[in-house]
Design a protein around this motif. Structure first.
Motif, PDB file in Angstrom:
ATOM      1  N   THR A 144      43.239   9.985  67.680  1.00 34.30           N
ATOM      2  CA  THR A 144      43.702  10.560  68.940  1.00 34.30           C
ATOM      3  C   THR A 144      43.420  11.936  69.329  1.00 34.30           C
ATOM      4  O   THR A 144      43.886  12.431  70.300  1.00 34.30           O
ATOM      5  CB  THR A 144      45.467  10.483  68.547  1.00 34.30           C
ATOM      6  OG1 THR A 144      45.545  11.252  67.504  1.00 34.30           O
ATOM      7  CG2 THR A 144      45.903   9.182  68.313  1.00 34.30           C
TER       8      THR A 144
ATOM      9  N   ARG B 114      44.435  14.279  67.445  1.00 31.91           N
ATOM     10  CA  ARG B 114      45.431  15.106  66.987  1.00 31.91           C
ATOM     11  C   ARG B 114      45.963  14.797  65.689  1.00 31.91           C
ATOM     12  O   ARG B 114      46.882  15.023  65.080  1.00 31.91           O
ATOM     13  CB  ARG B 114      46.817  14.965  67.932  1.00 31.91           C
ATOM     14  CG  ARG B 114      46.776  15.504  69.332  1.00 31.91           C
ATOM     15  CD  ARG B 114      46.304  16.904  69.444  1.00 31.91           C
ATOM     16  NE  ARG B 114      47.359  17.649  69.072  1.00 31.91           N
ATOM     17  CZ  ARG B 114      48.094  18.621  69.637  1.00 31.91           C
ATOM     18  NH1 ARG B 114      48.015  18.397  71.189  1.00 31.91           N
ATOM     19  NH2 ARG B 114      49.037  19.501  69.084  1.00 31.91           N
TER      20      ARG B 114
ATOM     21  N   PHE C  87      54.706  15.970  74.524  1.00 34.65           N
ATOM     22  CA  PHE C  87      55.296  14.950  73.794  1.00 34.65           C
ATOM     23  C   PHE C  87      56.864  15.491  73.508  1.00 34.65           C
ATOM     24  O   PHE C  87      57.847  14.820  73.108  1.00 34.65           O
ATOM     25  CB  PHE C  87      54.512  14.493  72.664  1.00 34.65           C
ATOM     26  CG  PHE C  87      53.836  15.492  71.872  1.00 34.65           C
ATOM     27  CD1 PHE C  87      54.019  16.341  71.015  1.00 34.65           C
ATOM     28  CD2 PHE C  87      52.206  15.586  72.156  1.00 34.65           C
ATOM     29  CE1 PHE C  87      53.156  17.338  70.480  1.00 34.65           C
ATOM     30  CE2 PHE C  87      51.399  16.498  71.482  1.00 34.65           C
ATOM     31  CZ  PHE C  87      51.802  17.250  70.777  1.00 34.65           C
TER      32      PHE C  87
ATOM     33  N   ARG D   8      56.106  11.641  75.638  1.00 36.55           N
ATOM     34  CA  ARG D   8      55.557  11.198  74.521  1.00 36.55           C
ATOM     35  C   ARG D   8      54.987   9.869  74.525  1.00 36.55           C
ATOM     36  O   ARG D   8      53.823   9.478  74.118  1.00 36.55           O
ATOM     37  CB  ARG D   8      56.624  11.329  73.344  1.00 36.55           C
ATOM     38  CG  ARG D   8      56.437  11.364  71.982  1.00 36.55           C
ATOM     39  CD  ARG D   8      56.041  10.050  71.510  1.00 36.55           C
ATOM     40  NE  ARG D   8      57.170   9.433  71.282  1.00 36.55           N
ATOM     41  CZ  ARG D   8      57.366   8.088  71.124  1.00 36.55           C
ATOM     42  NH1 ARG D   8      56.270   7.009  71.224  1.00 36.55           N
ATOM     43  NH2 ARG D   8      58.441   7.377  71.121  1.00 36.55           N
TER      44      ARG D   8
ATOM     45  N   CYS E  71      51.575  10.227  76.231  1.00 37.21           N
ATOM     46  CA  CYS E  71      50.640  10.849  75.133  1.00 37.21           C
ATOM     47  C   CYS E  71      50.182   9.399  74.461  1.00 37.21           C
ATOM     48  O   CYS E  71      48.902   9.302  74.137  1.00 37.21           O
ATOM     49  CB  CYS E  71      51.280  11.818  74.602  1.00 37.21           C
ATOM     50  SG  CYS E  71      49.915  12.754  73.400  1.00 37.21           S
ATOM     51  N   CYS E  72      51.047   8.766  73.942  1.00 31.45           N
ATOM     52  CA  CYS E  72      50.837   7.553  72.815  1.00 31.45           C
ATOM     53  C   CYS E  72      50.015   6.741  73.552  1.00 31.45           C
ATOM     54  O   CYS E  72      49.039   6.029  73.004  1.00 31.45           O
ATOM     55  CB  CYS E  72      51.977   6.986  72.553  1.00 31.45           C
ATOM     56  SG  CYS E  72      52.877   8.009  71.105  1.00 31.45           S
TER      57      CYS E  72
ATOM     58  N   ARG F  78      46.354   8.125  74.179  1.00 34.24           N
ATOM     59  CA  ARG F  78      45.496   8.373  73.034  1.00 34.24           C
ATOM     60  C   ARG F  78      45.585   7.319  72.075  1.00 34.24           C
ATOM     61  O   ARG F  78      44.665   7.197  71.176  1.00 34.24           O
ATOM     62  CB  ARG F  78      46.119   9.602  72.383  1.00 34.24           C
ATOM     63  CG  ARG F  78      46.070  11.105  72.962  1.00 34.24           C
ATOM     64  CD  ARG F  78      46.563  11.970  72.349  1.00 34.24           C
ATOM     65  NE  ARG F  78      46.766  13.475  72.697  1.00 34.24           N
ATOM     66  CZ  ARG F  78      45.981  14.443  72.913  1.00 34.24           C
ATOM     67  NH1 ARG F  78      44.490  14.018  72.169  1.00 34.24           N
ATOM     68  NH2 ARG F  78      45.979  15.523  73.506  1.00 34.24           N
ATOM     69  N   LYS F  79      46.498   6.320  72.252  1.00 40.40           N
ATOM     70  CA  LYS F  79      46.635   5.253  71.121  1.00 40.40           C
ATOM     71  C   LYS F  79      46.478   3.874  71.721  1.00 40.40           C
ATOM     72  O   LYS F  79      45.342   3.000  71.554  1.00 40.40           O
ATOM     73  CB  LYS F  79      47.779   5.369  70.254  1.00 40.40           C
ATOM     74  CG  LYS F  79      47.683   6.335  69.476  1.00 40.40           C
ATOM     75  CD  LYS F  79      48.599   6.473  68.345  1.00 40.40           C
ATOM     76  CE  LYS F  79      50.028   6.577  68.860  1.00 40.40           C
ATOM     77  NZ  LYS F  79      51.119   6.891  67.801  1.00 40.40           N
TER      78      LYS F  79
ATOM     79  N   CYS G 265      50.110  11.288  64.059  1.00 43.45           N
ATOM     80  CA  CYS G 265      49.761  12.545  64.553  1.00 43.45           C
ATOM     81  C   CYS G 265      49.932  13.789  63.966  1.00 43.45           C
ATOM     82  O   CYS G 265      51.499  13.777  63.762  1.00 43.45           O
ATOM     83  CB  CYS G 265      49.553  12.439  65.805  1.00 43.45           C
ATOM     84  SG  CYS G 265      48.708  11.559  66.977  1.00 43.45           S
TER      85      CYS G 265
ATOM     86  N   PRO H 236      50.919  16.898  65.055  1.00 42.07           N
ATOM     87  CA  PRO H 236      52.417  17.473  65.812  1.00 42.07           C
ATOM     88  C   PRO H 236      53.539  16.553  65.606  1.00 42.07           C
ATOM     89  O   PRO H 236      54.676  16.909  65.999  1.00 42.07           O
ATOM     90  CB  PRO H 236      51.749  17.680  67.155  1.00 42.07           C
ATOM     91  CG  PRO H 236      50.599  17.067  67.555  1.00 42.07           C
ATOM     92  CD  PRO H 236      50.013  16.673  66.082  1.00 42.07           C
ATOM     93  N   CYS H 237      53.477  15.132  65.434  1.00 37.72           N
ATOM     94  CA  CYS H 237      54.557  14.222  65.467  1.00 37.72           C
ATOM     95  C   CYS H 237      54.854  13.591  64.388  1.00 37.72           C
ATOM     96  O   CYS H 237      55.436  12.637  64.047  1.00 37.72           O
ATOM     97  CB  CYS H 237      54.007  13.059  66.415  1.00 37.72           C
ATOM     98  SG  CYS H 237      53.717  13.727  68.116  1.00 37.72           S
TER      99      CYS H 237
ATOM    100  N   TRP I 210      58.262  11.487  64.954  1.00 33.71           N
ATOM    101  CA  TRP I 210      58.775  12.118  66.292  1.00 33.71           C
ATOM    102  C   TRP I 210      60.321  12.200  66.019  1.00 33.71           C
ATOM    103  O   TRP I 210      61.257  11.718  66.586  1.00 33.71           O
ATOM    104  CB  TRP I 210      58.904  10.713  67.464  1.00 33.71           C
ATOM    105  CG  TRP I 210      57.430  10.356  67.432  1.00 33.71           C
ATOM    106  CD1 TRP I 210      56.439  11.179  68.179  1.00 33.71           C
ATOM    107  CD2 TRP I 210      56.829   8.815  67.244  1.00 33.71           C
ATOM    108  NE1 TRP I 210      55.163  10.310  67.938  1.00 33.71           N
ATOM    109  CE2 TRP I 210      55.454   9.031  67.836  1.00 33.71           C
ATOM    110  CE3 TRP I 210      57.491   7.561  66.991  1.00 33.71           C
ATOM    111  CZ2 TRP I 210      54.962   7.943  67.762  1.00 33.71           C
ATOM    112  CZ3 TRP I 210      56.718   6.667  66.691  1.00 33.71           C
ATOM    113  CH2 TRP I 210      55.158   6.821  67.380  1.00 33.71           C
TER     114      TRP I 210
HETATM  115 FE1  SF4 Z   1      50.496  12.013  71.332  1.00 33.79          FE
HETATM  116 FE2  SF4 Z   1      52.278  12.321  69.504  1.00 33.79          FE
HETATM  117 FE3  SF4 Z   1      51.728   9.839  70.371  1.00 33.79          FE
HETATM  118 FE4  SF4 Z   1      49.870  11.294  68.819  1.00 33.79          FE
HETATM  119  S1  SF4 Z   1      51.993  10.464  68.248  1.00 33.79           S
HETATM  120  S2  SF4 Z   1      49.690  10.122  70.500  1.00 33.79           S
HETATM  121  S3  SF4 Z   1      50.201  13.574  69.429  1.00 33.79           S
HETATM  122  S4  SF4 Z   1      52.667  11.778  71.211  1.00 33.79           S
END
Ligand code: SF4
Length: 243
Positions: free
Chosen positions: A63, A65, A107, A114, A117-118, A121-122, A200, A202-203, A218
């Motif tokens: 991701t 992150r 997020f 959030r 972002c997921c 990135r995922k 990730c 930060p999460c 989260w």
């Molecule tokens: Fe983004 Fe957090 Fe989801 Fe990773 S877990 S993709 S940083 S929101």
């Protein structure tokens, strides 16, 4: 497809994890892949698969992150098994647009941000690779949560249009760690520091004794929103521990 799934289930009902993997690897050569996030269960599956056939697709979602410890275990795993792991990145433009509009820490500001972002990135990179496969191998276990208690070893993932197999569905956490210790399998060192579930950086944070294993994911959100859309059991969305 339902008939085929039923056939597989009845013939492999009492089969070991190794036998299930051997069966699907043999039958779906070139169209089967393990999605790993380098959590404990995924490491067990990587070990079993590498002993069966080193050329089976193993992929991961980077991701951008992730924790340094996750990159460390990724590197160690590639080296130990002498395998390539396909690393999927999100689309540059998607990330650029999102971060430009909403900032790098979007997020924390809302569930909607959030999930966006997921998705970027995922989910999007995952869906892209799943569309090229017939079978997706996952490290889910029944005892990870109540929502997974009805997990089948072999199921049809209607959202992604392919078979999903969970060879470790019946394993306990103790069995996973016994296997890891027995075969000296590399694992994410964050597991030793109170992170049962690693996503990730930060999460994800460490949890306290007695807290739910998902409590560190989260953590600022209410429990009912804590999913990123990767897995379903039956028609229910469930949570993947490590992705
Ligand atoms: Fe983004 Fe957090 Fe989801 Fe990773 S877990 S993709 S940083 S929101």
């Amino acid at each position: 497809m339902d008939t085929k799934i039923e056939e597989y289930r009845s013939s492999l009902n009492n089969a070991s994890s190794e036998s299930i993997l051997e069966f699907f690897i043999d039958r779906y050569k070139g169209k089967i892949g393990l999605a790993t996030s380098f959590g404990a269960e995924d490491q067990v599956l990587t070990d079993i698969i590498s002993k069966i056939n080193k050329n089976i697709l193993i992929f991961t979602l980077d991701t951008g992150r992730l924790h340094q410890e996750t990159y460390d275990v990724m590197q160690e795993t590639m080296k130990k098994y002498d395998i390539q792991i396909k690393v999927l990145f999100p689309e540059n433009k998607d990330v650029e647009d999102m971060v430009t509009q909403k900032g790098p820490n979007l997020f924390y500001e809302s569930v909607e941000n959030r999930k966006q972002c997921c998705f970027v990135r995922k989910i999007k990179p995952l869906k892209c690779i799943l569309s090229q496969l017939d079978v997706w191998v996952c490290g889910l276990r029944k005892s990870q949560s109540i929502t997974r208690s009805s997990l089948d070893k072999i199921e049809y993932d209607s959202a992604n249009g392919l078979i999903k197999i969970n060879p470790l569905a019946d394993w306990s956490e103790e069995q996973v760690w016994e296997y890891i210790n027995k075969y000296r399998i590399p694992y994410n060192k964050l597991h030793d520091r109170g992170f049962p579930s690693i996503g990730c950086a930060p999460c994800t944070r460490a949890i306290k004794k007695g807290e739910d294993i998902r409590a560190g994911r989260w953590w600022w959100e209410p429990p009912e929103t804590k999913e990123c859309g990767l897995h379903k059991v039956g028609n229910k969305l469930i949570r993947k521990r490590n992705i």
